[in-house]
Motif scaffolding. Structure first.
Motif, PDB file in Angstrom:
ATOM      1  N   UNK A  82       0.626  -1.199  -0.137  1.00  0.00           N
ATOM      2  CA  UNK A  82       0.019  -0.191  -0.021  1.00  0.00           C
ATOM      3  C   UNK A  82       0.791   1.148  -0.159  1.00  0.00           C
ATOM      4  N   UNK A  83       2.162   1.012  -0.375  1.00  0.00           N
ATOM      5  CA  UNK A  83       3.039   2.113  -0.441  1.00  0.00           C
ATOM      6  C   UNK A  83       3.372   2.640  -1.830  1.00  0.00           C
ATOM      7  N   UNK A  84       3.489   4.095  -1.849  1.00  0.00           N
ATOM      8  CA  UNK A  84       3.958   4.261  -3.167  1.00  0.00           C
ATOM      9  C   UNK A  84       5.630   4.840  -3.115  1.00  0.00           C
ATOM     10  N   UNK A  85       6.305   5.548  -2.122  1.00  0.00           N
ATOM     11  CA  UNK A  85       7.284   5.982  -1.847  1.00  0.00           C
ATOM     12  C   UNK A  85       7.782   5.366  -0.482  1.00  0.00           C
ATOM     13  N   UNK A  86       9.207   4.800  -0.404  1.00  0.00           N
ATOM     14  CA  UNK A  86       9.760   4.594   0.744  1.00  0.00           C
ATOM     15  C   UNK A  86      11.204   5.356   1.022  1.00  0.00           C
ATOM     16  N   UNK A  87      11.313   6.176   1.930  1.00  0.00           N
ATOM     17  CA  UNK A  87      12.251   6.993   2.426  1.00  0.00           C
ATOM     18  C   UNK A  87      13.289   6.166   3.281  1.00  0.00           C
ATOM     19  N   UNK A  88      14.542   6.499   2.958  1.00  0.00           N
ATOM     20  CA  UNK A  88      15.529   5.587   3.710  1.00  0.00           C
ATOM     21  C   UNK A  88      16.675   6.507   4.030  1.00  0.00           C
ATOM     22  N   UNK A  89      17.380   6.512   5.152  1.00  0.00           N
ATOM     23  CA  UNK A  89      18.610   7.296   5.445  1.00  0.00           C
ATOM     24  C   UNK A  89      19.705   6.138   5.955  1.00  0.00           C
ATOM     25  N   UNK A  90      20.883   6.721   6.405  1.00  0.00           N
ATOM     26  CA  UNK A  90      21.976   5.613   7.022  1.00  0.00           C
ATOM     27  C   UNK A  90      22.036   5.770   8.357  1.00  0.00           C
ATOM     28  N   UNK A  91      21.169   6.055   9.371  1.00  0.00           N
ATOM     29  CA  UNK A  91      21.214   5.992  10.773  1.00  0.00           C
ATOM     30  C   UNK A  91      20.915   4.804  11.246  1.00  0.00           C
ATOM     31  N   UNK A  92      20.579   3.671  10.715  1.00  0.00           N
ATOM     32  CA  UNK A  92      20.221   2.080  10.990  1.00  0.00           C
ATOM     33  C   UNK A  92      21.105   1.368  10.337  1.00  0.00           C
ATOM     34  N   UNK A  93      21.253   0.303  10.580  1.00  0.00           N
ATOM     35  CA  UNK A  93      22.354  -0.711  10.210  1.00  0.00           C
ATOM     36  C   UNK A  93      22.268  -0.456   8.528  1.00  0.00           C
ATOM     37  N   UNK A  94      23.449  -0.413   7.965  1.00  0.00           N
ATOM     38  CA  UNK A  94      23.575  -0.540   6.410  1.00  0.00           C
ATOM     39  C   UNK A  94      22.797  -1.724   5.738  1.00  0.00           C
ATOM     40  N   UNK A  95      23.023  -2.838   6.292  1.00  0.00           N
ATOM     41  CA  UNK A  95      22.690  -4.153   5.741  1.00  0.00           C
ATOM     42  C   UNK A  95      21.083  -4.112   5.573  1.00  0.00           C
ATOM     43  N   UNK A  96      20.329  -3.584   6.601  1.00  0.00           N
ATOM     44  CA  UNK A  96      18.953  -3.576   6.847  1.00  0.00           C
ATOM     45  C   UNK A  96      18.423  -2.379   5.403  1.00  0.00           C
ATOM     46  N   UNK A  97      19.097  -1.394   5.550  1.00  0.00           N
ATOM     47  CA  UNK A  97      18.819  -0.266   4.319  1.00  0.00           C
ATOM     48  C   UNK A  97      18.740  -0.977   2.954  1.00  0.00           C
ATOM     49  N   UNK A  98      20.012  -1.797   2.848  1.00  0.00           N
ATOM     50  CA  UNK A  98      19.957  -2.651   1.660  1.00  0.00           C
ATOM     51  C   UNK A  98      18.894  -3.538   1.190  1.00  0.00           C
ATOM     52  N   UNK A  99      18.700  -4.380   2.286  1.00  0.00           N
ATOM     53  CA  UNK A  99      17.473  -5.129   2.352  1.00  0.00           C
ATOM     54  C   UNK A  99      16.233  -4.568   1.979  1.00  0.00           C
ATOM     55  N   UNK A 100      15.990  -3.259   2.721  1.00  0.00           N
ATOM     56  CA  UNK A 100      14.680  -2.687   2.667  1.00  0.00           C
ATOM     57  C   UNK A 100      14.459  -1.998   1.131  1.00  0.00           C
ATOM     58  N   UNK A 101      15.773  -1.536   0.746  1.00  0.00           N
ATOM     59  CA  UNK A 101      15.655  -0.959  -0.983  1.00  0.00           C
ATOM     60  C   UNK A 101      15.043  -1.729  -1.908  1.00  0.00           C
ATOM     61  N   UNK A 102      15.871  -3.016  -1.482  1.00  0.00           N
ATOM     62  CA  UNK A 102      15.546  -4.185  -2.657  1.00  0.00           C
ATOM     63  C   UNK A 102      14.094  -4.567  -2.565  1.00  0.00           C
ATOM     64  N   UNK A 103      13.424  -5.014  -1.330  1.00  0.00           N
ATOM     65  CA  UNK A 103      12.327  -5.271  -1.177  1.00  0.00           C
ATOM     66  C   UNK A 103      11.278  -4.324  -1.517  1.00  0.00           C
ATOM     67  N   UNK A 104      11.428  -3.047  -1.376  1.00  0.00           N
ATOM     68  CA  UNK A 104      10.679  -1.936  -1.878  1.00  0.00           C
ATOM     69  C   UNK A 104      10.616  -2.102  -3.572  1.00  0.00           C
TER      70      UNK A 104
END
Ligand code: ADP
Length: 313
Positions: free
Chosen positions: A130-152
Motif C-alpha cells: 500500500x506504499x508508493x514511496x519509501x524514504x531511507x537514510x543511513x542511521x540504522x544498520x546498512x545491511x537493513x537499508x540495502x534489504x529494505x531498498x531491494x524489497x521495496x
C-alpha cells in the motif's frame, strides 16, 4: 497509498553551558532542553506535515524517551504502529553540550536505532503493497537499508535514499534506488573524488546515475541542488531566504521530495517543492519544529514563482 519511512528516531538532550567541562569537572550550565530528532523521524514529520499519509517503521528504547518520541511523531500526523519498543536497550540519544559561543560537542548513542533489523523489515514488507514511496537514510544498520531498498524496489515502490551520514555504500544498493539525495559531503564520499569545482559536482551526479540510480540530486545548501538523470545534468538554484538555523534542511528537502513524488508530480515540480521546503526550514529554529505544513509550502511557492525562474528559462 502512503509514504513509508524506515529509519532512525532520536532524542537530543541539550545542555547550554558557558564552556565545555574539563575531565572530572562539574560545571553549572544555563539551560536544558530536549528535542525529538533522528533523520528518519525528521523526514517522516516533514512528509506528514505536507499532507501525505505517512507511516514510520523503526524502534525506540525501553526508557522515558521511547513514549515521548512516539508521541512527537503522532502529533505531527505520522502513523506509528510500525514503531516498536525494544525492551533491551535505550532509545537513540544524542547528548549535546552547546557552548555560549555556539560550538557544540556531541555524543551519539544509536541505542534502539542500531538494533533495527529483521522485525522492522517484516513490518515494512507488510506495508509495501500500500506504499508508493519509501524514504531511507543511513542511521540504522546498512545491511537493513540495502534489504529494505531491494524489497521495496521489487514491490514496485519508489525508493528515495538520503545517504546520510556520509559513508561508502555497497555497489548493489544503487540499482534499488529510484532517487539518491546526498549533500555535497556525502556525494564526495560516494564518488571518492573532491567536489571543489562545479564541474566535479556535475561529474559526481553523472557517476552516481551511472551506478544505477534513475534520479540523483546533490543538495548544496544555499546554492540549491544539482539534478541528474540519463538525459543530463542541471542546476536548480535555492530560494533566497533569511537564514536562522540550517539544522535538518536536508530532512525537509527529502520529506517534500517524497510527498511530491507520492502525488505523482513531475521531476521539475518535485525539485521545486523540495528546494522550497529546505528554504523554509532554514528560516526557523530546530529540526522537527522547522518543517513547513502544506499551506505554508503552497504560499511560499506562490510567492516565489516569479523570482525563482532561472535565467533563460
Ligand atoms: P543537509 O542539511 O543535508 O546538509 P543541504 O545543506 O544541502 O543539506 O540543504 C538541503 C536543501 O535545503 C538545499 O538543497 C536547499 O534546497 C535548502 N537549503 C539549505 N540551506 C539553504 C539556504 N541557506 N538558503 C536556501 N535554501 C537552503
Amino acid at each position: 497509498m502512503s509514504v513509508l519511512v524506515l529509519g532512525s528516531i532520536n532524542m537530543d538532550l541539550v545542555a547550554v553551558a558557558p564552556r565545555f567541562p574539563r575531565p572530572g569537572e562539574t560545571l553549572r550550565g544555563q539551560r536544558f532542553f530536549t528535542a525529538a530528532g533522528g533523520k528518519g523521524a525528521n523526514q517522516a514529520v516533514a512528509a506528514a506535515r505536507l499532507g501525505a499519509p505517512t507511516r514510520m517503521v523503526g524502534r525506540v528504547g525501553n526508557d522515558v524517551f521511547g513514549p515521548a518520541l512516539r508521541q512527537a511523531l503522532m502529533e505531527a500526523g505520522v502513523e506509528v504502529s510500525g514503531v516498536e519498543v525494544d525492551p533491551e536497550t535505550s532509545s537513540g540519544i544524542a547528548v549535546i553540550v552547546v557552548e555560549e559561543s555556539g560550538q557544540n560537542a556531541i555524543v551519539v548513542i544509536p541505542g534502539a536505532n542500531g538494533r533495527v533489523g529483521g522485525a522492522e523489515l517484516a513490518r515494512l514488507e507488510r506495508w509495501l503493497p500500500e506504499a508508493r514511496v519509501l524514504l531511507l537514510q543511513l542511521e540504522i544498520p546498512l545491511e537493513v537499508v540495502v534489504q529494505a531498498a531491494e524489497r521495496a524496489a521489487r514491490a514496485g515502490v519508489s525508493v528515495i535514499l538520503n545517504p546520510a551520514p556520509a559513508m561508502a555504500l555497497p555497489e548493489e544498493i544503487y540499482r534499488w534506488c529510484t532517487w539518491l539525495t546526498p549533500n555535497e559531503v556525502e556525494a564526495e564520499s560516494l564518488v571518492g573524488f573532491p567536489l571543489r569545482e562545479d564541474q566535479a559536482i556535475e561529474e559526481a551526479a553523472r557517476v552516481l546515475v551511472g551506478k544505477g540510480c534513475a534520479h540523483v540530486v546533490i543538495t548544496l545548501g544555499e546554492r540549491g541542488c544539482v539534478y541528474a538523470d540519463r538525459g543530463g545534468v542541471r542546476w536548480v538554484p535555492a530560494y533566497s531566504v533569511p537564514v536562522v538555523d540550517t539544522v535538518a534542511a536536508g530532512d525537509a528537502f527529502n520529506g517534500a521530495l517524497a510527498v511530491a513524488l507520492w502525488e505523482g508530480r513531475s521531476v521539475e515540480e518535485a525539485l521545486r517543492w523540495a528546494n522550497a521546503a529546505g528554504a523554509i526550514s532554514v528560516t526557523r529554529y530546530g529540526a522537527q519544529p522547522s518543517m513547513p505544513n502544506r499551506d505554508e509550502l503552497m504560499a511560499f511557492l506562490a510567492q516565489h514563482v516569479e523570482t525563482h525562474r532561472a535565467p533563460g528559462s
